[in-house]
Design a protein around this motif. Structure first.
Motif, mmCIF file in Angstrom:
data_model
loop_
_atom_site.group_PDB
_atom_site.id
_atom_site.type_symbol
_atom_site.label_atom_id
_atom_site.label_comp_id
_atom_site.label_asym_id
_atom_site.label_seq_id
_atom_site.Cartn_x
_atom_site.Cartn_y
_atom_site.Cartn_z
ATOM 1 N N UNK A 1 0.832 -1.208 0.000
ATOM 2 C CA UNK A 1 0.000 0.000 0.000
ATOM 3 C C UNK A 1 0.865 1.256 0.000
ATOM 4 N N UNK A 2 1.943 1.227 0.775
ATOM 5 C CA UNK A 2 2.849 2.377 0.797
ATOM 6 C C UNK A 2 3.521 2.558 -0.555
ATOM 7 N N UNK A 3 3.952 1.469 -1.168
ATOM 8 C CA UNK A 3 4.577 1.556 -2.494
ATOM 9 C C UNK A 3 3.578 2.078 -3.530
ATOM 10 N N UNK A 4 2.328 1.647 -3.459
ATOM 11 C CA UNK A 4 1.303 2.126 -4.384
ATOM 12 C C UNK A 4 1.103 3.632 -4.217
ATOM 13 N N UNK A 5 1.027 4.084 -2.962
ATOM 14 C CA UNK A 5 0.893 5.512 -2.681
ATOM 15 C C UNK A 5 2.097 6.280 -3.225
ATOM 16 N N UNK A 6 3.299 5.795 -2.944
ATOM 17 C CA UNK A 6 4.510 6.486 -3.397
ATOM 18 C C UNK A 6 4.603 6.524 -4.928
ATOM 19 N N UNK A 7 4.116 5.500 -5.586
ATOM 20 C CA UNK A 7 4.109 5.491 -7.052
ATOM 21 C C UNK A 7 3.174 6.582 -7.580
ATOM 22 N N UNK A 8 2.020 6.736 -6.950
ATOM 23 C CA UNK A 8 1.091 7.796 -7.341
ATOM 24 C C UNK A 8 1.708 9.175 -7.104
ATOM 25 N N UNK A 9 2.392 9.326 -5.973
ATOM 26 C CA UNK A 9 3.061 10.588 -5.659
ATOM 27 C C UNK A 9 4.139 10.874 -6.699
ATOM 28 N N UNK A 10 4.914 9.866 -7.031
ATOM 29 C CA UNK A 10 5.979 10.004 -8.036
ATOM 30 C C UNK A 10 5.395 10.437 -9.383
ATOM 31 N N UNK A 11 4.211 9.922 -9.715
ATOM 32 C CA UNK A 11 3.558 10.317 -10.960
ATOM 33 C C UNK A 11 3.098 11.767 -10.958
ATOM 34 N N UNK A 12 2.752 12.273 -9.788
ATOM 35 C CA UNK A 12 2.311 13.663 -9.669
ATOM 36 C C UNK A 12 3.489 14.626 -9.618
ATOM 37 N N UNK A 13 4.486 14.288 -8.788
ATOM 38 C CA UNK A 13 5.690 15.113 -8.643
ATOM 39 C C UNK A 13 6.884 14.163 -8.563
ATOM 40 N N UNK A 14 7.646 14.036 -9.645
ATOM 41 C CA UNK A 14 8.805 13.136 -9.628
ATOM 42 C C UNK A 14 9.831 13.535 -8.562
ATOM 43 N N UNK A 15 10.400 12.542 -7.896
ATOM 44 C CA UNK A 15 11.441 12.790 -6.894
ATOM 45 C C UNK A 15 12.588 13.556 -7.546
ATOM 46 N N UNK A 16 13.089 14.545 -6.837
ATOM 47 C CA UNK A 16 14.154 15.385 -7.361
ATOM 48 C C UNK A 16 13.648 16.597 -8.122
ATOM 49 N N UNK A 17 12.337 16.648 -8.373
ATOM 50 C CA UNK A 17 11.745 17.769 -9.117
ATOM 51 C C UNK A 17 10.790 18.584 -8.224
ATOM 52 N N UNK A 18 10.790 18.275 -6.941
ATOM 53 C CA UNK A 18 9.862 18.931 -6.013
ATOM 54 C C UNK A 18 10.004 20.455 -6.043
ATOM 55 N N UNK A 19 11.230 20.929 -6.170
ATOM 56 C CA UNK A 19 11.469 22.373 -6.139
ATOM 57 C C UNK A 19 10.702 23.116 -7.235
ATOM 58 N N UNK A 20 10.381 22.439 -8.314
ATOM 59 C CA UNK A 20 9.643 23.068 -9.407
ATOM 60 C C UNK A 20 8.189 23.361 -9.034
ATOM 61 N N UNK A 21 7.707 22.746 -7.960
ATOM 62 C CA UNK A 21 6.323 22.901 -7.552
ATOM 63 C C UNK A 21 6.146 23.837 -6.362
ATOM 64 N N UNK A 22 7.236 24.406 -5.898
ATOM 65 C CA UNK A 22 7.152 25.363 -4.799
ATOM 66 C C UNK A 22 6.683 26.706 -5.334
ATOM 67 N N UNK A 23 5.757 27.335 -4.655
ATOM 68 C CA UNK A 23 5.288 28.665 -5.023
ATOM 69 C C UNK A 23 5.984 29.648 -4.083
ATOM 70 N N UNK A 24 7.226 29.968 -4.404
ATOM 71 C CA UNK A 24 8.033 30.801 -3.518
ATOM 72 C C UNK A 24 7.471 32.205 -3.367
ATOM 73 N N UNK A 25 6.907 32.755 -4.432
ATOM 74 C CA UNK A 25 6.319 34.100 -4.326
ATOM 75 C C UNK A 25 5.171 34.105 -3.332
ATOM 76 N N UNK A 26 4.291 33.125 -3.423
ATOM 77 C CA UNK A 26 3.162 33.037 -2.500
ATOM 78 C C UNK A 26 3.656 32.829 -1.066
ATOM 79 N N UNK A 27 4.638 31.942 -0.896
ATOM 80 C CA UNK A 27 5.173 31.673 0.445
ATOM 81 C C UNK A 27 5.813 32.917 1.046
ATOM 82 N N UNK A 28 6.508 33.703 0.226
ATOM 83 C CA UNK A 28 7.136 34.933 0.709
ATOM 84 C C UNK A 28 6.065 35.949 1.122
ATOM 85 N N UNK A 29 5.015 36.081 0.324
ATOM 86 C CA UNK A 29 3.921 36.996 0.673
ATOM 87 C C UNK A 29 3.293 36.568 2.002
#
Length: 138
Positions: free
Chosen positions: A103-131
């Motif tokens: 079940x954990x592997x299935x969840x992690x596979x779905x997560x990997x499909x949404x945001x690949x490991x190592x690419x997380x930084x591309x999904x950060x909204x730094x402008x919003x977080x700074x505001x």
């Protein structure tokens, strides 16, 4: 495309009693917080009678299904060939749950499909977080 993944699992609560109680839990991942995963337990599964949610590193969960991982409040390790133990350390004590590794592997596979490991930084909204940070500071 949804930015949130919810994955229902059955967790076995490890207690001093010889029988382990099965409790529902939900694994959560939100692309807006790309480095974290959450596990939520309903009020019926907690001693306090309130919903409890723990957030921890997605990398910790991924590492812990194969080898012991974590030194802090959350620790993850394999248990036998088909279970993973997730330990939650708090001032009140330690809670341990067993979750099927598949079940954990299935969840992690779905997560990997949404945001690949190592690419997380591309999904950060730094402008919003700074505001938000500056709004909270004033």
């Amino acid at each position: 495309m949804s930015t949130v993944i919810e994955h229902a699992v059955q967790a076995r609560m490890v207690a001093s009693a010889p029988r382990m109680e099965s409790v529902p839990a939900t694994l959560l991942y939100d692309r807006r917080d790309p480095f974290a995963v959450r596990i939520a337990f309903p009020a019926t599964a907690t001693l306090e009678g309130t919903d409890v949610s723990w957030a921890f590193s997605r990398e910790l969960l991924a590492a812990g299904v194969d080898a012991p991982a974590g030194l802090g409040d959350v620790r993850v390790r394999p248990y036998g060939y088909d279970r993973t133990v997730v330990e939650f350390h708090a001032p009140e004590g330690v809670a341990m749950v067993h979750i099927r590794t598949s079940e954990l592997r299935r969840f992690l596979k779905r997560v990997q499909g949404l945001v690949p490991a190592g690419r997380e930084h591309l999904y950060l909204d730094l402008d919003h977080n700074l505001v938000e940070l500056l709004r909270d500071a004033s």
